[in-house]
Design an enzyme around this catalytic site. Structure first.
Site, PDB file in Angstrom:
ATOM      1  N   PRO A   2      -8.329  97.767  38.570  1.00  0.00           N
ATOM      2  CA  PRO A   2      -8.822  99.137  38.427  1.00  0.00           C
ATOM      3  C   PRO A   2      -7.697 100.162  38.572  1.00  0.00           C
ATOM      4  CG  PRO A   2     -10.154  97.902  39.997  1.00  0.00           C
ATOM      5  CD  PRO A   2      -8.932  97.086  39.704  1.00  0.00           C
ATOM      6  N   VAL A   3      -7.752 101.170  37.734  1.00  0.00           N
ATOM      7  CA  VAL A   3      -6.822 102.302  37.807  1.00  0.00           C
ATOM      8  C   VAL A   3      -7.669 103.559  37.972  1.00  0.00           C
ATOM      9  CG1 VAL A   3      -5.050 103.633  36.612  1.00  0.00           C
ATOM     10  CG2 VAL A   3      -5.142 101.148  36.328  1.00  0.00           C
TER      11      VAL A   3
END
Length: 65
Positions: A2-3
């Site tokens: 995840p970013v």
């Protein structure tokens, strides 16, 4: 991996570490992944480059003062 992109007014550098920790912990917990796989990117934005309800925030602040 995840970013997370976090956009907020500039000048809040002292809060970034705590924000990054809380966001990372929440995503790691709910996505059931290790925290080292969570990336947080901070984008500092000036009030001249931020609009709320169609008005530049810097101008809104000037009106209220």
């Amino acid at each position: 991996m995840p970013v997370v992109n976090i956009q907020m007014f500039d000048g809040r550098d002292e809060a970034k570490s705590a924000i990054a920790k809380e966001v990372t912990d929440a995503i790691a917990k709910h996505a059931n992944i290790e925290p080292q796989y969570v990336y947080a990117i901070f984008n500092d934005v000036t009030t001249e480059n931020w609009a709320i309800s169609g008005e530049i925030f810097a101008e809104t602040m000037k009106k209220s003062n």
